[in-house]
Design a protein around this motif. Structure first.
Motif, PDB file in Angstrom:
ATOM      1  N   ASN A  61       0.820  -1.196   0.000  1.00  0.00           N
ATOM      2  CA  ASN A  61       0.000   0.000   0.000  1.00  0.00           C
ATOM      3  C   ASN A  61       0.861   1.255   0.000  1.00  0.00           C
ATOM      4  O   ASN A  61       2.073   1.206   0.170  1.00  0.00           O
ATOM      5  N   VAL A  62       0.186   2.359  -0.213  1.00  0.00           N
ATOM      6  CA  VAL A  62       0.793   3.682  -0.098  1.00  0.00           C
ATOM      7  C   VAL A  62      -0.118   4.474   0.831  1.00  0.00           C
ATOM      8  O   VAL A  62      -1.338   4.292   0.820  1.00  0.00           O
ATOM      9  N   GLY A  63       0.489   5.311   1.669  1.00  0.00           N
ATOM     10  CA  GLY A  63      -0.321   6.076   2.604  1.00  0.00           C
ATOM     11  C   GLY A  63       0.272   7.440   2.894  1.00  0.00           C
ATOM     12  O   GLY A  63       1.434   7.711   2.581  1.00  0.00           O
ATOM     13  N   PHE A  64      -0.548   8.281   3.488  1.00  0.00           N
ATOM     14  CA  PHE A  64      -0.139   9.615   3.912  1.00  0.00           C
ATOM     15  C   PHE A  64      -0.023   9.656   5.420  1.00  0.00           C
ATOM     16  O   PHE A  64      -0.800   9.017   6.136  1.00  0.00           O
ATOM     17  N   CYS A  65       0.933  10.439   5.893  1.00  0.00           N
ATOM     18  CA  CYS A  65       0.958  10.824   7.301  1.00  0.00           C
ATOM     19  C   CYS A  65       1.081  12.346   7.321  1.00  0.00           C
ATOM     20  O   CYS A  65       1.879  12.923   6.601  1.00  0.00           O
ATOM     21  N   VAL A  66       0.233  12.976   8.085  1.00  0.00           N
ATOM     22  CA  VAL A  66       0.241  14.435   8.227  1.00  0.00           C
ATOM     23  C   VAL A  66       0.116  14.745   9.707  1.00  0.00           C
ATOM     24  O   VAL A  66      -0.859  14.361  10.348  1.00  0.00           O
ATOM     25  N   VAL A  87      -4.328   7.796   5.857  1.00  0.00           N
ATOM     26  CA  VAL A  87      -5.033   7.624   4.596  1.00  0.00           C
ATOM     27  C   VAL A  87      -4.207   6.617   3.809  1.00  0.00           C
ATOM     28  O   VAL A  87      -3.044   6.867   3.505  1.00  0.00           O
ATOM     29  N   VAL A  88      -4.784   5.456   3.537  1.00  0.00           N
ATOM     30  CA  VAL A  88      -4.020   4.368   2.927  1.00  0.00           C
ATOM     31  C   VAL A  88      -4.783   3.818   1.724  1.00  0.00           C
ATOM     32  O   VAL A  88      -6.007   3.708   1.756  1.00  0.00           O
ATOM     33  N   ARG A  89      -4.041   3.456   0.675  1.00  0.00           N
ATOM     34  CA  ARG A  89      -4.635   2.841  -0.514  1.00  0.00           C
ATOM     35  C   ARG A  89      -3.910   1.545  -0.812  1.00  0.00           C
ATOM     36  O   ARG A  89      -2.689   1.504  -0.904  1.00  0.00           O
ATOM     37  N   ASP A  90      -4.673   0.475  -0.932  1.00  0.00           N
ATOM     38  CA  ASP A  90      -4.140  -0.823  -1.324  1.00  0.00           C
ATOM     39  C   ASP A  90      -3.797  -0.761  -2.807  1.00  0.00           C
ATOM     40  O   ASP A  90      -4.679  -0.543  -3.643  1.00  0.00           O
TER      41      ASP A  90
END
Length: 151
Positions: A76-81, A88-91
């Motif tokens: 997955n790819v995700g954001f950290c803020v 917020v993660v996307r498979d």
């Protein structure tokens, strides 16, 4: 999760109203990799110089951190803020991509100042054009997070 190594650009740039950013990276994870995360971190130099655990590397203050993290184990790819936790993660399997098998991938991380949105695009290496649609997007207001400062 913060990286074990940190590369900090020696040339800061001014983030001012209307500034958009774009970054491109090509990468792959070997199938037997022990390090399975790749992080692209954005932070203001105003909020450095904490030290990483035992490394002596500067580490940004978590509440001022914006990151894009690729996780080969979870695909997955995700954001950290504002935190090192992904929220917020996307498979990537949902868009036909597998990042843990050694295949080369290309990614664009873009910030559009007009929409105040951070976007990630990913595709297999060798594909013709940069994808139009991002695989992940999230609103980020750098002005509110950092103020108009050099990053």
């Amino acid at each position: 999760m913060l990286p074990h190594n940190l590369l900090v650009t020696s040339r800061p740039f001014k983030l001012s109203p209307g500034t958009s950013l774009s970054s491109y990276i090509a990468f792959s994870f070997s199938p037997n990799a022990t390090h399975t995360h790749l992080a692209i971190l954005l932070f203001s130099s105003k909020f450095l110089p904490l030290s990483g655990p035992g490394s002596g590397n500067p580490v940004p203050s978590e509440e001022r951190l914006v990151g894009v993290v690729f996780d080969a184990r979870a695909n997955n790819v995700g954001f950290c803020v504002g935190s090192v936790d992904l929220f917020v993660v996307r498979d990537l399997g949902s868009v036909g991509l597998a990042i843990g098998g050694g295949e080369k991938l290309r990614s664009w991380v873009d910030y559009d100042a007009s929409s105040k949105e951070l976007e990630v695009r990913v595709q297999k290496s060798g594909s013709e054009d940069r994808p139009y649609e991002p695989v992940l997007a999230h609103p980020v207001n750098f002005s509110r997070l950092w103020g108009m400062v050099r990053i």
